[in-house]
Design a protein around this motif. Sequence first.
Motif, short mmCIF file in Angstrom:
data_model
loop_
_atom_site.label_atom_id
_atom_site.label_comp_id
_atom_site.label_asym_id
_atom_site.label_seq_id
_atom_site.Cartn_x
_atom_site.Cartn_y
_atom_site.Cartn_z
N HIS A 1 62.26 -53.74 -12.45
CA HIS A 1 63.43 -52.91 -12.16
C HIS A 1 63.23 -52.22 -10.81
O HIS A 1 62.17 -51.66 -10.53
N ALA A 2 64.28 -52.25 -10.00
CA ALA A 2 64.19 -51.70 -8.64
C ALA A 2 65.06 -50.46 -8.50
O ALA A 2 66.24 -50.45 -8.90
N GLU A 3 64.47 -49.43 -7.92
CA GLU A 3 65.21 -48.22 -7.59
C GLU A 3 65.30 -48.14 -6.07
O GLU A 3 64.28 -48.15 -5.37
N LYS A 4 66.52 -48.07 -5.57
CA LYS A 4 66.73 -48.09 -4.13
C LYS A 4 67.36 -46.78 -3.67
O LYS A 4 68.19 -46.20 -4.36
N ARG A 5 66.96 -46.35 -2.49
CA ARG A 5 67.58 -45.18 -1.87
C ARG A 5 67.68 -45.41 -0.36
O ARG A 5 66.94 -46.21 0.19
N THR B 1 62.82 -49.24 -1.36
CA THR B 1 62.90 -49.81 -2.71
C THR B 1 61.58 -49.62 -3.42
O THR B 1 60.52 -49.94 -2.88
N VAL B 2 61.64 -49.10 -4.64
CA VAL B 2 60.47 -49.00 -5.51
C VAL B 2 60.72 -49.90 -6.72
O VAL B 2 61.67 -49.69 -7.47
N ARG B 3 59.89 -50.92 -6.86
CA ARG B 3 60.02 -51.86 -7.97
C ARG B 3 58.92 -51.60 -8.97
O ARG B 3 57.74 -51.58 -8.61
N ASP B 4 59.28 -51.39 -10.24
CA ASP B 4 58.28 -51.08 -11.25
C ASP B 4 57.68 -52.36 -11.84
O ASP B 4 58.04 -53.48 -11.45
N ARG C 1 61.09 -60.40 -12.38
CA ARG C 1 62.04 -60.15 -13.47
C ARG C 1 62.91 -61.37 -13.79
O ARG C 1 63.22 -61.63 -14.95
N SER D 1 53.49 -50.60 -9.50
CA SER D 1 54.74 -50.57 -8.73
C SER D 1 54.51 -51.12 -7.33
O SER D 1 53.38 -51.29 -6.88
N ARG E 1 66.52 -48.57 4.04
CA ARG E 1 66.47 -48.81 2.60
C ARG E 1 65.04 -48.75 2.09
O ARG E 1 64.18 -49.49 2.57
#
Length: 284
Positions: free
Chosen positions: A234-238, A227-230, A169, A217, A225
């Motif tokens: 864009h990264a979605e973290k939980r 992390t899923v990066r599309d 990105r 992805s 942690r």
Amino acid sequence: MSDTQFDRKAWLARIGYAGPLTPTLDTLNQLIFAHAHAIAYETLDIMLGRPPRLDVPTLQRKMIESRRGGYCFEQNMLFRAGLRSLGYSITSLQGRVVRGLEIDAPRPAIHMLLKVDLPEGTYLADVGFGNLAPTSALMLVPEIEQETPHEVMRFIDVGGELTLQARLRHGWQHIYRVIPYPRYDGEYEITNWYTATHPDTPYQGNIIVAKPGPNRSRITMYNARVTVRDADGHAEKRRLATENEFRDVLRGEFGLNLSDQEIDACVAVMKAKGTGDAPHPFFA
């Protein structure tokens, strides 16, 4: 470490591949994609005090029969045995990891790579670099942008070592420099022992798992942690909080066949020795 005991049928079943077996570039690309999506990158045995063994029978028992993953030496040793069983011409190489560092950083050679000679040219194959392993073969030539099923990648020549970069990105990111000279398996044994036993390597105290996912992805787990990066970067973290969440992610999202006791032991080591949520350049 002979490949003569390799069970090709079991490997192909494990990675879910039923396509052509002729040693072509197209077959190579399909095998890389299938292997990477089926067998996760993971270093959990090191946390459990079990340094990886690199002989083919052990690799088959762990990653094929026991449905576990492995890190670079395990992954690329197994993949090499599979390619050789199909008639590919393989040269074993090493790389200097520069993820998150300067492109010419003075790094040791601690990553295993494969060079594949084909009629179309010389290609890199690597199913063992965690969250940025190329999901197709890459021609070993500089300054050419190459599409993969995930990121666009290229090589930049740095003092005679081709540096693999991925376009993410925020621009081009360095991954590793490819040393162009053949390596003996004994050199991997030495490096594997160092990375699996030295107290300062990140594998001793941190849960590290990665796998390419659907729709271009990438999913990475570093301790609690996830992390899923599309495909757009864009990264979605939980964050995981309970033992059941760790079990669900490791087994469900990464497909790792681990017992409750093994997962609980890894979580305990992580809490005692891990770096918590601190970012690591290799596993960003």
